[in-house]
Design an enzyme around this catalytic site. Structure first.
Site, short mmCIF file in Angstrom:
data_model
loop_
_atom_site.label_atom_id
_atom_site.label_comp_id
_atom_site.label_asym_id
_atom_site.label_seq_id
_atom_site.Cartn_x
_atom_site.Cartn_y
_atom_site.Cartn_z
CD GLU A 190 -2.53 -1.98 0.64
OE1 GLU A 190 -1.51 -2.70 0.79
OE2 GLU A 190 -3.64 -2.45 0.32
CE1 TYR A 210 0.55 3.97 5.21
CE2 TYR A 210 -0.32 1.82 4.60
CZ TYR A 210 -0.53 3.12 5.03
OH TYR A 210 -1.81 3.57 5.26
NE ARG A 225 -2.70 -6.24 2.98
CZ ARG A 225 -3.80 -5.55 3.15
NH1 ARG A 225 -3.94 -4.75 4.19
NH2 ARG A 225 -4.80 -5.66 2.30
CG HIS A 276 -2.84 4.54 1.01
ND1 HIS A 276 -4.11 4.01 1.05
CD2 HIS A 276 -2.20 4.02 2.07
CE1 HIS A 276 -4.22 3.21 2.09
NE2 HIS A 276 -3.07 3.19 2.72
CD GLN A 321 -22.03 6.80 2.35
OE1 GLN A 321 -22.45 5.98 1.54
NE2 GLN A 321 -22.83 7.65 2.95
C1 FMN Z 1 -11.13 1.75 8.39
C2 FMN Z 1 -10.03 1.00 7.69
C3 FMN Z 1 -8.74 1.03 8.20
C4 FMN Z 1 -7.72 0.30 7.58
N1 FMN Z 1 -6.49 0.27 8.17
C5 FMN Z 1 -5.52 -0.55 7.65
C6 FMN Z 1 -4.28 -0.71 8.31
O1 FMN Z 1 -4.03 -0.13 9.37
N2 FMN Z 1 -3.37 -1.54 7.74
C7 FMN Z 1 -3.63 -2.21 6.57
O2 FMN Z 1 -2.78 -2.98 6.11
N3 FMN Z 1 -4.79 -2.08 5.93
C8 FMN Z 1 -5.75 -1.27 6.44
N4 FMN Z 1 -6.96 -1.17 5.81
C9 FMN Z 1 -7.17 -1.90 4.53
C10 FMN Z 1 -7.77 -3.28 4.79
O3 FMN Z 1 -6.85 -4.13 5.45
C11 FMN Z 1 -8.17 -3.96 3.46
O4 FMN Z 1 -7.04 -4.10 2.66
C12 FMN Z 1 -9.20 -3.17 2.68
O5 FMN Z 1 -10.23 -2.70 3.53
C13 FMN Z 1 -9.81 -4.03 1.58
O6 FMN Z 1 -10.34 -5.21 2.08
P1 FMN Z 1 -11.91 -5.42 2.36
O7 FMN Z 1 -12.61 -5.20 1.06
O8 FMN Z 1 -12.00 -6.83 2.86
O9 FMN Z 1 -12.31 -4.42 3.37
C14 FMN Z 1 -7.99 -0.43 6.40
C15 FMN Z 1 -9.28 -0.44 5.88
C16 FMN Z 1 -10.29 0.25 6.51
C17 FMN Z 1 -11.67 0.19 5.93
S1 SF4 Z 2 -20.75 -1.13 4.72
FE1 SF4 Z 2 -19.70 -0.52 6.57
S2 SF4 Z 2 -17.73 -1.55 6.55
FE2 SF4 Z 2 -18.58 -1.68 4.51
S3 SF4 Z 2 -17.67 0.05 3.49
FE3 SF4 Z 2 -19.67 0.77 4.22
S4 SF4 Z 2 -19.20 1.64 6.22
FE4 SF4 Z 2 -17.40 0.46 5.62
#
Ligand code: FMN
Ligand code: SF4
Length: 665
Positions: free
Chosen positions: A168, A170, A218, A256, A343
């Site tokens: 990502e 970092y 990761r 990002h 959101q």
């Molecule tokens: C609120 C929020 C905070 C996140 N913080 C991190 C983080 O600290 N480290 C990280 O590797 N990914 C972070 N992510 C990314 C998630 O690990 C993940 O890659 C991303 O949400 C996509 O996966 P999903 O579709 O299952 O949510 C964050 C995502 C969300 C929504």
């Molecule tokens: S449904 Fe909830 S967890 Fe999923 S993207 Fe929207 S606010 Fe985030």
């Protein structure tokens, strides 16, 4: 280095739903509770509920190994033993809930939003105002040692493992990619020297924690930025990561600063599973697929197809902590599905607020919002079965009240029935499927398909008006012209727009209507955003091929601000970019003069202009709908959702307000 046996984590290896807990990882999410006073107890409860919900392994949000690596000043770090009690509380609760937990170690590098930001080279990220300082050679060695110390402290605190955040964009990713590593010493230049940093970290961490500790790396498998890694490098790094002592490799998608959406609603479910599958034959340690996998059946398909050994779901666990348990027990229809709106989660975190979830306001409020059984059972009428009415009715009924839910439409859903018709938002239908299951589970009586009058509800102890909104019709001369349509009629298909369309109002609905009208049915997400599935180019980028919408659309707003400025922080830019690619014109600071057979006459500053359009769609806000309020003035009455505040349609506020009311009546 031998890696620890995975039997405790992955066995048994058959792929039925009963083994899902061993195959699903709760992906890392920084929630904002990490830095909040009293946050440890709240985080502990947040994670415990999810461990009890059946997920086998949880990864915490990113925690910095030192001060420079904090994303913001004062962000959570683990670099001293005095932090251990905070973490022990979390680990103990997760273990008591039957789960395992790994701490994510995340050094922000040049993404750090403070003056101490460091990076391999002093190159500013396009999304940051801060130019980082290039690390000195001895500082690099100290940073490696900081990762090892952080991992050791994590082990002392009771964690079962760590995840080293290498993707990502970092710090680690910044070392790996030529984009951000211009060093000429032993830590930069050739590929071998650029990957020295992650490998040194993995070896140092493994040495610090011993063999019987989960170590996830990761790995950025698709950078989606120019001068990112190329595929041969990703494969070579993965093999070295394995040799250096990692237990598992998790997938990272997109920096990002990438200008490609990777987790928004418009990204198709499982859109990146192919990347992990491509790496699968190259390594022997288990791989984890990620991003936009929000459905256990889809997770199972990915694993069964051999594209990954585990699946990470992050936001789906905000939306439903018991996702795994429900799937494992064959109750998938009861899962509250993440709709990828961002959101209440990512948008909040990027604005420095606590994360929660639009469809599940209990997320991160587990200690504050608790559904206690009511001592006095009341009969309650909830009028309006949109998101607010549904959330309120379910909460009240769960607590033991006798609830009747009314709606003049023949189906539940309100505005979500429109949202689910927008291309890319079909997943909103899942929220309605979830609510339908809960209405049945808690025996809510449904009265649909008839306009509600005051006499229908007078006999109840309490009435909740969740009657929603009426779209506003702005007083433009000619507003009743045959070319004018409301957004409801257009989205419902009662009006077919012509080839030239003006949309009045560029809020969330205006953007949705523009998407609806310009969507090409055969559009392909990867092609439309220029993602190279063949991975022939650095960063996985190729020229985007915009899907040509057949209509010429102009999106207009009265405000002078940038069109789309009010959209979600983490998704608005992508919606704007998509429509611009499709040739949608966007005009701000518009005064509407009149509508006639010629089209829409507008004024832009001193200039008057005629937009010769066939159809004008009105998306100019809405008024609260409170038809019954006066007639029921003598009754105990509550207003929620759009009926309370219509402004911009806001399901997040509506569902939270409805749930809070449901917990108090
Ligand atoms: C609120 C929020 C905070 C996140 N913080 C991190 C983080 O600290 N480290 C990280 O590797 N990914 C972070 N992510 C990314 C998630 O690990 C993940 O890659 C991303 O949400 C996509 O996966 P999903 O579709 O299952 O949510 C964050 C995502 C969300 C929504
Ligand atoms: S449904 Fe909830 S967890 Fe999923 S993207 Fe929207 S606010 Fe985030």
């Amino acid at each position: 280095m031998t890696v620890p046996a995975l039997s405790h984590l992955l066995a048994p290896l058959d792929l039925g739903f009963t083994t899902l807990s061993n195959r699903v990882l709760m992906g890392s999410m920084h929630t904002g509770l990490e830095e909040m006073p009293g946050g440890a107890a709240r985080l502990a409860k947040f994670y415990r509920v999810r461990a009890e919900g059946g997920v086998g392994l949880i990864v915490t949000g990113g925690i910095s190994p030192n001060r420079a690596g904090c994303l913001m000043k004062g962000a959570a770090r683990l670099d001293d033993a005095h932090e251990i009690p905070h973490h022990r509380l979390i680990c103990d609760e997760v273990h008591a809930g039957g789960g395992k937990i790994a701490l994510q170690i995340l050094h922000a590098g040049r993404y750090a939003a403070h003056a101490e930001a460091v990076a391999p080279s002093a190159i500013r990220a396009p999304i940051s105002p801060i130019t980082p300082r290039a690390l000195e050679t001895d500082e690099i060695e100290r940073t490696v040692a900081d990762y090892a110390r952080c991992a050791r402290l994590a082990r002392d605190a009771g964690y079962d493992g760590v995840e080293i955040m290498g993707s990502e964009g970092y710090l680690i990713n910044q070392f790996i990619a030529p984009r951000s590593n211009h060093r000429e010493d032993g830590w930069g230049g050739s590929f071998e020297r650029r990957i020295r940093f992650p490998l040194a970290i993995i070896r140092a961490v493994r040495a610090a924690v011993g063999a019987d500790f989960i170590l996830i790396f990761r790995l950025s498998m698709l950078d989606l930025v120019e001068e990112g890694s190329e595929w041969a490098e990703i494969v070579a790094l993965a093999k070295q990561v394995e040799l250096a002592g990692a237990t598992l490799i998790n997938t990272g998608i997109g920096w990002h600063e990438a200008r490609i959406p990777t987790i928004a609603t418009l990204v198709p479910g499982g859109a990146f599973a192919w990347v992990t599958a491509k790496l699968k034959p190259e390594v022997t340690i288990p791989l984890i697929a990620t991003n936009r996998i929000n459905d256990p059946a889809q997770a199972e398909r990915i694993i069964k197809a051999g594209g990954a050994d585990m699946v990470s779901m992050a936001r789906p666990f905000l939306a439903d902590p018991a996702l795994v348990r429900k799937a494992a027990r064959g109750r998938s229809t009861e899962i509250n599905t993440c709709i990828a709106c961002n959101q209440a989660c990512l948008d909040h975190v990027f604005q420095g607020h606590m994360a929660s979830c639009l469809v599940n306001p209990y997320a991160c409020r587990e200690t504050a919002l608790v559904a206690h059984r009511t001592a006095i059972v009341k009969s309650i009428a909830v009028v309006g079965a949109g998101p607010a009415g549904l959330a309120c009715a379910v909460t009240l009924a769960e607590r033991g009240h006798l609830v009747t839910l009314f709606d003049q439409q023949g189906e539940i859903g309100g505005q979500f029935n429109l949202a689910k018709k927008i291309p890319g938002k079909e997943v909103f239908a899942e929220t309605l499927r979830y609510f339908a299951s809960q209405l049945a589970k808690f025996a809510v009586t449904l009265r649909l398909g008839r306009t509600v009058v005051a006499d229908d509800v007078r006999a109840f102890d309490h009435v909740v008006l969740a009657t929603g909104i009426t779209p506003r019709r702005p007083p433009i001369p000619g507003i009743d012209h045959a070319s004018v349509a409301g957004y409801v009629e257009v989205i419902e298909g009662r009006v077919t727009a012509g080839d030239r369309v003006a949309i009045i109002g560029a809020g969330g609905i205006g953007f949705d209507v523009a998407e609806f009208l310009t969507h090409a049915p055969d559009s392909d997400y990867l092609a439309e955003w220029g993602i190279d599935r063949q991975m022939r180019h650095r960063g996985g980028l190729i020229p985007a091929v915009p899907a040509a919408g057949k209509r010429a659309v102009t999106l207009l707003q009265r405000k002078n601000s940038k069109v789309g400025e009010g959209l979600g922080k983490t998704t608005g830019w992508a919606k704007r970019a998509l429509l611009q690619q499709r040739g949608v014109s966007m005009l701000a600071g518009v005064a509407y003069e009149k509508i006639d057979d010629g089209g829409l006459h507008i004024r832009l500053g001193e200039e008057t202009r005629l937009l010769a359009v066939d159809t004008i769609v009105i998306c100019a806000g809405q008024e609260p709908r409170r038809d019954l309020q006066n007639a029921l003035a003598s009754m105990p009455l509550s207003l929620i959702g759009g009926a309370d505040q219509a402004g911009e349609l806001d399901a997040k506020r509506a569902i939270l307000q409805a749930t809070e009311l449901g917990l108090t009546l």
